[in-house]
Structure formats: structure tokens, C-alpha cells
Design an enzyme around this catalytic site. Structure first.
Site, PDB file in Angstrom:
ATOM      1  CD  GLU A 264      22.745  94.095 -37.850  1.00  0.00           C
ATOM      2  OE1 GLU A 264      22.469  94.586 -38.767  1.00  0.00           O
ATOM      3  OE2 GLU A 264      22.464  94.537 -36.667  1.00  0.00           O
TER       4      GLU A 264
ATOM      5  CG  HIS B  63      13.962  89.491 -31.364  1.00  0.00           C
ATOM      6  ND1 HIS B  63      13.326  89.981 -32.284  1.00  0.00           N
ATOM      7  CD2 HIS B  63      14.910  90.306 -30.913  1.00  0.00           C
ATOM      8  CE1 HIS B  63      13.692  91.319 -32.527  1.00  0.00           C
ATOM      9  NE2 HIS B  63      14.456  91.537 -31.473  1.00  0.00           N
TER      10      HIS B  63
HETATM   11  C1  LIG Z   1      19.366  93.856 -37.489  1.00  0.00           C
HETATM   12  C2  LIG Z   1      18.822  94.196 -36.233  1.00  0.00           C
HETATM   13  N1  LIG Z   1      19.971  94.692 -35.498  1.00  0.00           N
HETATM   14  C3  LIG Z   1      19.960  94.969 -34.270  1.00  0.00           C
HETATM   15  C4  LIG Z   1      18.735  95.032 -33.666  1.00  0.00           C
HETATM   16  C5  LIG Z   1      18.737  95.306 -32.224  1.00  0.00           C
HETATM   17  N2  LIG Z   1      17.745  96.579 -32.017  1.00  0.00           N
HETATM   18  C6  LIG Z   1      16.683  96.584 -31.718  1.00  0.00           C
HETATM   19  S1  LIG Z   1      15.940  98.236 -31.915  1.00  0.00           S
HETATM   20  C7  LIG Z   1      17.657  98.949 -32.198  1.00  0.00           C
HETATM   21  C8  LIG Z   1      18.144 100.072 -32.178  1.00  0.00           C
HETATM   22  C9  LIG Z   1      16.838 100.816 -33.166  1.00  0.00           C
HETATM   23  O1  LIG Z   1      17.307 102.296 -33.062  1.00  0.00           O
HETATM   24  P1  LIG Z   1      16.473 103.228 -33.835  1.00  0.00           P
HETATM   25  O2  LIG Z   1      16.249 102.600 -35.506  1.00  0.00           O
HETATM   26  O3  LIG Z   1      16.972 104.652 -34.010  1.00  0.00           O
HETATM   27  O4  LIG Z   1      14.971 103.231 -33.509  1.00  0.00           O
HETATM   28  P2  LIG Z   1      14.369 103.542 -31.960  1.00  0.00           P
HETATM   29  O5  LIG Z   1      14.511 102.352 -31.253  1.00  0.00           O
HETATM   30  O6  LIG Z   1      14.986 104.646 -31.634  1.00  0.00           O
HETATM   31  O7  LIG Z   1      12.830 103.858 -32.323  1.00  0.00           O
HETATM   32  C10 LIG Z   1      18.649  97.909 -32.117  1.00  0.00           C
HETATM   33  C11 LIG Z   1      20.083  97.944 -32.328  1.00  0.00           C
HETATM   34  C12 LIG Z   1      17.752  94.448 -34.418  1.00  0.00           C
HETATM   35  N3  LIG Z   1      16.518  94.618 -33.843  1.00  0.00           N
HETATM   36  N4  LIG Z   1      18.024  94.116 -35.761  1.00  0.00           N
END
Ligand SMILES: Cc1ncc(C[n+]2csc(CCOP(=O)(O)OP(=O)(O)O)c2C)c(N)n1
Lengths: 325, 319
Positions: free
Chosen positions: A60, A129
Site C-alpha cells: 500500500e 477490518h
Molecule cells: C495490509 C493489507 N493489505 C491487503 C489485505 C487484503 N488481503 C488479505 S489476504 C491477502 C493476500 C495474502 O496473500 P499471501 O500473503 O500470499 O497469503 P495467502 O492468503 O496466500 O495465505 C490480501 C491482499 C490485508 N488483509 N492487509
């Protein structure tokens, strides 16, 4: 006129502005191929391609400041932050950079950027959230802060925000995304800085925004049966807010209630209350009441008791009706 | 590192089954509306938490992510009170305030799942700092997905830990997806371990195999405990389900989902144990039934617990 959901009104605003001005582009997490976590950019990737609808890494701070840099060099970015809570990860970008560039550099650069984000509860998604942080931004000189409560408003206000030459923090509400409403077929905008009287009344003025507009309207219906007439003012722009409309209304009702979903303490209701007492105290016939969430983080299982609603507005109105100076 | 003996192998297997079956149950109770909010399951990724937590004691720390049930279970969380938390009940570890996304249990060193991507990485680094500061031999583990490595928090934490040689292992479970976006959208590199070069940090990549993970994690944790500093461990795995339960996965073809589901770390381990005659078919069934009974008991317990009273909302707020 046509019926449209709030979330698609957002899409239409972005789409039309991207058609109108080739410098407008959209950037954020999952805004492209996935068409937005809440579906706000449905169809835009197919239509405008990856150069103008840009999927980012989960970064971000990086992409918001990059958008700011691009904005100061002539582009007009729309940044999507998936949940308002995540904007905390790019506060440097917004507070130190975006809000200050124009002033600090002696008007050399302007930063025509819109940072969009949905706030609020409704998903039982817990403390990280569900937050409403508009007051943070309203407290920073250099940012306009907009909150839209209907499909019509969200489209008109977003278009104005995109056309604005200065930074706008554009706050949506998750519970409103599915809301339907009618909007004109043709191009329209709603000026920033102007409030909208959503319901006229004579006994108490409610100054509110976003989801709480609807809760206030519900309260107004119920209170009408008790013989209390509410005037519901949707601020729409929190910063700069429309003093004239608010003060005129209080000049008529002589009673004020403010209502927002954010915690009550230090919310925009506090600023409005203070301004009213500073400038038109004589108009008030009773103490001001404020509605907001309790001063505690949202929690997973108590959301329905946490998020303020029509009952809280009703209680506040009754209290101000019971009292007088 | 000595090879795990029979008892350990059975324990690993049982823990993996516990994670799998708990999350299957969670999907069920989520779908019937008994638990709310967001539910992210780690089905298909059970090997990493088990292989890693096998080296950790209750005094060691772990900070996880939104996809964190597996780590909590592998670290030894009491299923009954975890389930109560997931049901939002006040008997839960976090008084019903956290639900799935922030599940924490201090007694077992579980510093919380996290709703902020990357949020737990520096927090775990701080735990490692505290261990060093107090001169204990505790270690910390941070788990995260490959998507989280786009956040500054990841880079800032690794840089700091490498400079200070903190006792921490960074475990990236690279399942190829971050929400609705494939890795190629997020990263110009194929392997997360490449990122460690920038911090002069040892890095190891392993497949989604519990024994391979166990061995690599053992070395990394020993290294950390010995005061030699952090390691980045990448586990290549697959996300079987959507980002959250209810995600229709329109962005990901059916074939890709089937392919992911074809890679089953639990089944593979089961086959190994059967082939090596560590377990027989009837043992497998018995373990499955025992674990299922445990989970059912936890769910019954959670159902009987009570929701916090609204009057308790402000409890513990110190302002
Ligand atoms: C700071 C922030 N940005 C965006 C999100 C939304 N979000 C939640 S999970 C996720 C993807 C995470 O991917 P990864 O780190 O690969 O973990 P996985 O879900 O594959 O376990 C996103 C973008 C968030 N929760 N926090």
C-alpha cells in the site's frame, strides 16, 4: 433515469472519467484481473487494459506514493485501498506526501489523486477490518474528505473528485455497496464541499454522512410518529464541510444531533459541535448530542451492539428534545 | 538432525489430520452460519505448520496470518477454547473478540493470526528481539504467504533481524496465490528465497512434504537458538480452496483447482507411513475417528458457551 447499485455507480464514475481523460488510471490490489475485491472495477480491465487498470503487489505504501508521484507529473490516479483499515499502512504517503506537496513546494506541484476505500462494519470481520477513520484525514490540512451515501451521490461525487486538481480521500461504506438507487443516464457531477438535505424537518437537525444517513432517515420516520420532525443533512464532504447549510438548518430547528459510525470521541461530530458553539451558540435551544460507536475497537462477536444505528439516533434526538437551556 | 522416530511420525500425522479435519468442520459450520466474518482455510498446507512447530516448545513464539488455524493447532492450542473463539464465545481465548482472523493463545506462544498482511512479521521479530534481550534460548517464527513479501514490513523486519542476528525463522508458505492474483502479478521472481540475498540471510526452499520441512526447519531453528541469526524458509505448496470460504474462484480455472487438490501433503504422508509400515490402515482409521471425536467435542463445547454480553464490550480497555 436508471436503477443501479452503489458499487456499479462507482464503476461507472471511474469508467466515464477514464473515457473522458486518458490521464485517469486505476491502481490497487486485485483491481484488474479480479475486477476489485468488492467488484468496483468490473469490466474495466477488459476495457482499458493493464496499462490503465493496474494490479499491484500487496504494497500500500509503495503504490499510493507512486500514484502521488505520477499525479504530480500530470496523471490522475485513482487508488483503491481494499479496506479502510489497510490505509494505515500508507499513512506516510497520504499525510506527509500527498497532503503537503502542493503547499510545501509553494504551489509548484498539484496532486490530483483520489484514494478510494470502503469503511465500516457489517461483515463481522473484527477489529482490523471494520474501522471508520475519516476523522484522521479530516484532521490533516491538504486533504479533502468525501463520504457518499447513495448510488447517485457516489457517482456524482466520485466524478468531481477525479476531476479535482487536489487530493481527495473518498470513503465508501461496505454495507452500501449493494444498495440500489436511481441515477440519470447522462453525465452529472455533484460539487465537493456542499451538503445535501436528505429530509427536511423543523425540530432537530441531524448532521451525518454515509451509512448513518440511512439510519437517521429511519429514525426520522419513527420519530415523525411521535410528532418530532427531523432535518437530515448528509454532509457528503466532511472536509471542507458545508457550514452554510448546517448553520441555516440549526437557525431553523435550534437543536443539533451529529451521527457517524466512527467512534464518537474526536469524530467529525465533535468538530461540527465545536464550530456551532463557537459561531452560532445563541441559536441553540438545547445541548448538542453526538452519536457514534463506543470508544473501543470493533470486535468479532459484538458487532451488532457496537455499530450505531437508528435507535441510537432516536435516543439522541429524544434527549435533546427533553432538554433546553 | 536425527530422523523422527515412530512416535513422532504418528504425532505429525495426527496433527496434520487434526488441522485438516478441523478446517473441514469449520467450513461446514461457517456455511451454516454458526461462525461469521471471514474464514480462510489452509487445507492442503498442513505440512508446514506441523513440520515447523514440532521443533518449538510452548515458550517459543509464533505469529501467523489470516490463514492461521493450522499453526495454532500445530503449536498446541486447546481445540475447545479455540473453537469457542471461532464461534465468538466469551470462553474463547480472545473473549470472542478475535474470531478466526486474530486467534491468539499466549500460553502456547501464539501471538495471533493477523488481519493485516505482513503485520505479524515484525511482531515475531520483536519477540525474537525480546528473547535475545532477556538472554533466553527462545526462538520466534513468523509465517506468511508470498503475497506478504511485497509489504515493506517484510523487508524491514528481515533487514533488522539479519543485522541483529535475531533468533527467528521466517517461514513463507508460497501457495502461488494472494487473494485473487497469481504470484506473477506480485513478484518478478520465481522464488521467495531470492529475497534473502538482499539481507545476507541463509535461505532454504522445500517442497510441501512434512519430513522435508521438519528437517529444514530443525536446522534453521537450531541455528537461531544457537545465536547465529535468522533463516528464510520457503515451502512451495498449493492453495486448495478459494481465498476465503465462499470465494467462487472465477479467476482460477477448474483445472487449476483440481491440479492443486491433486497434491495432497496429508495423503502423501499417509502413503509413506503405510508403505514404511509405521501405520496400518486400521490405525489410520482409528486416528481419524479419535481426531474427529475431539473436534466434535470442541464444536459441542463451543455451541454451549455463551456470547459476551454487550455490557462487557469495554472490559479491558485501559482508557
Ligand atoms: C495490509 C493489507 N493489505 C491487503 C489485505 C487484503 N488481503 C488479505 S489476504 C491477502 C493476500 C495474502 O496473500 P499471501 O500473503 O500470499 O497469503 P495467502 O492468503 O496466500 O495465505 C490480501 C491482499 C490485508 N488483509 N492487509
Amino acid at each position: 433515469m436508471k436503477d443501479i447499485r452503489y458499487i456499479f455507480a462507482i464503476k461507472e464514475a471511474m469508467e466515464e472519467e477514464m473515457e473522458r481523460d486518458e490521464n485517469v488510471f486505476l491502481v490497487g490490489e486485485d483491481v484488474g484481473l479480479a475486477e476489485g475485491s468488492f467488484g468496483a472495477s468490473r469490466g474495466l480491465y477488459d476495457k482499458f487494459g493493464p496499462d490503465r487498470v493496474i494490479d499491484t503487489p500487496i504494497s500500500e505504501l509503495g503504490f499510493t506514493s507512486m500514484a502521488a508521484g505520477a499525479a504530480s507529473c500530470g496523471l490522475r490516479p485513482i487508488v483503491e485501498i481494499m479496506f479502510m483499515d489497510f490505509v494505515t499502512c500508507c499513512m506516510d504517503s497520504i499525510v506527509n506526501q500527498i497532503a503537503k506537496m502542493r503547499y510545501m513546494f509553494g504551489n509548484q506541484y498539484s496532486v490530483p489523486i483520489v484514494v478510494r476505500m470502503p469503511e465500516g462494519g457489517g461483515l463481522n470481520a473484527g477489529p482490523q477490518h471494520s474501522q471508520c477513520l475519516e476523522a484522521w484525514f479530516a484532521h490533516v490540512p491538504g486533504l479533502k474528505v468525501v463520504m457518499a451515501s447513495t448510488p447517485y451521490d457516489v457517482k456524482g461525487l466520485l466524478k468531481s473528485s477525479i476531476r479535482d486538481d487536489n487530493p481527495v480521500i473518498f470513503i465508501e461504506n461496505k454495507t452500501l455497496h449493494a444498495m440500489k438507487g436511481s441515477i440519470p443516464e447522462e453525465d452529472f457531477t455533484i460539487p465537493l464541499g456542499k451538503a445535501d438535505i436528505k429530509r427536511e424537518g423543523s425540530d432537530v437537525t441531524i448532521v451525518t454522512a454515509s451509512r448513518m444517513v440511512h439510519e437517521s432517515l429511519k429514525a426520522a420516520d419513527a420519530l415523525a410518529e411521535e410528532g418530532i420532525s427531523l432535518e437530515v443533512i448528509d454532509l457528503m464532504t466532511i472536509q471542507p464541510w458545508d457550514r452554510e447549510t448546517v448553520f441555516n438548518s440549526i437557525g431553523k430547528t435550534h437543536r443539533l444531533v451529529t451521527a457517524h459510525e466512527a467512534v464518537k470521541q474526536f469524530g467529525f461530530g465533535a468538530e461540527i459541535s465545536a464550530a456551532v458553539t463557537e459561531e452560532i451558540l445563541d441559536e441553540l435551544d438545547a445541548p448538542i448530542m453526538r452519536v457514534g460507536a463506543p470508544f473501543v475497537p470493533a470486535s468479532y462477536s459484538l458487532e451488532k451492539f457496537y455499530v450505531p444505528g437508528a435507535d441510537d439516533v432516536k435516543n439522541a434526538v429524544r434527549k435533546t428534545m427533553e432538554r433546553s437551556f | 538432525m536425527s530422523k523422527p522416530g515412530r512416535k513422532k511420525l504418528i504425532e505429525f500425522y495426527t496433527r496434520m489430520v487434526r488441522i485438516r479435519k478441523t478446517e473441514e468442520k469449520l467450513m461446514e459450520v461457517f456455511s451454516n452460519g454458526e461462525i461469521l466474518g471471514f474464514l480462510h482455510v489452509s487445507i492442503g498446507q498442513e505440512a508446514a505448520p506441523v513440520g515447523i512447530c514440532a521443533h518449538l516448545s510452548d515458550l517459543d513464539y509464533i505469529a501467523t496470518t489470516h490463514r492461521g488455524h493450522g499453526h495454532a493447532i500445530a503449536k498446541g492450542i486447546d481445540l475447545k477454547y479455540a473453537m469457542a473463539e471461532l464461534f465468538g464465545k466469551k470462553e474463547g481465548f480472545c473473549m470472542g473478540r478475535s474470531g478466526s482472523m486474530h486467534l491468539a493463545d499466549k500460553k502456547h506462544g501464539i501471538m495471533g493470526a493477523n488481519g493485516i498482511v505482513g503485520g505479524g512479521i515484525p511482531i515475531a521479530t520483536g519477540a525474537a528481539f525480546a528473547a535475545r534481550y532477556k538472554k533466553t534460548d527462545q526462538v520466534a517464527v513468523a509465517t506468511f504467504g508470498e503475497g506478504a513479501t511485497g509489504e515493506g514490513a517484510f523487508h524491514e523486519a528481515l533487514n533488522f533481524a539479519a543485522i541483529k542476528k535475531l533468533p527467528i525463522v521466517y517461514v513463507c508458505e508460497n501457495n502461488g496465490w494472494a487473494e485473487f492474483s497469481p504470484q506473477s502479478i506480485h513478484m518478478p521472481i520465481k522464488d521467495v528465497i531470492s529475497r534473502a540475498t538482499a539481507y545476507n540471510m541463509p535461505a532454504v526452499q522445500v517442497s510441501n512434504d512434512v519430513l522435508e520441512i521438519y528437517e529444514a526447519a530443525g536446522k534453521a531453528i537450531d541455528h537461531a537458538r544457537a545465536g547465529k541469526g535468522p533463516t528464510l524458509l520457503e515451502v512451495k505448496c498449493d492453495r486448495w480452496h478459494g481465498h476465503y470460504v465462499g470465494d467462487a474462484q472465477k479467476y482460477r480455472g477448474k483445472d487449476a483447482v483440481e491440479k492443486a487438490m491433486g497434491k495432497d501433503c496429508l495423503l502423501n504422508f499417509e502413503v509413506t507411513l503405510l508403505t514404511d509400515k509405521v501405520l496400518q490402515k486400521k490405525d489410520i482409521e482409528k486416528i481419524g475417528a479419535q481426531v474427529q471425536a475431539e473436534i466434535d467435542e470442541a464444536v459441542d463445547f463451543a455451541r454451549e458457551c455463551s456470547f459476551p454480553d454487550p455490557s462487557e464490550m469495554m472490559d479491558g480497555l485501559y482508557i
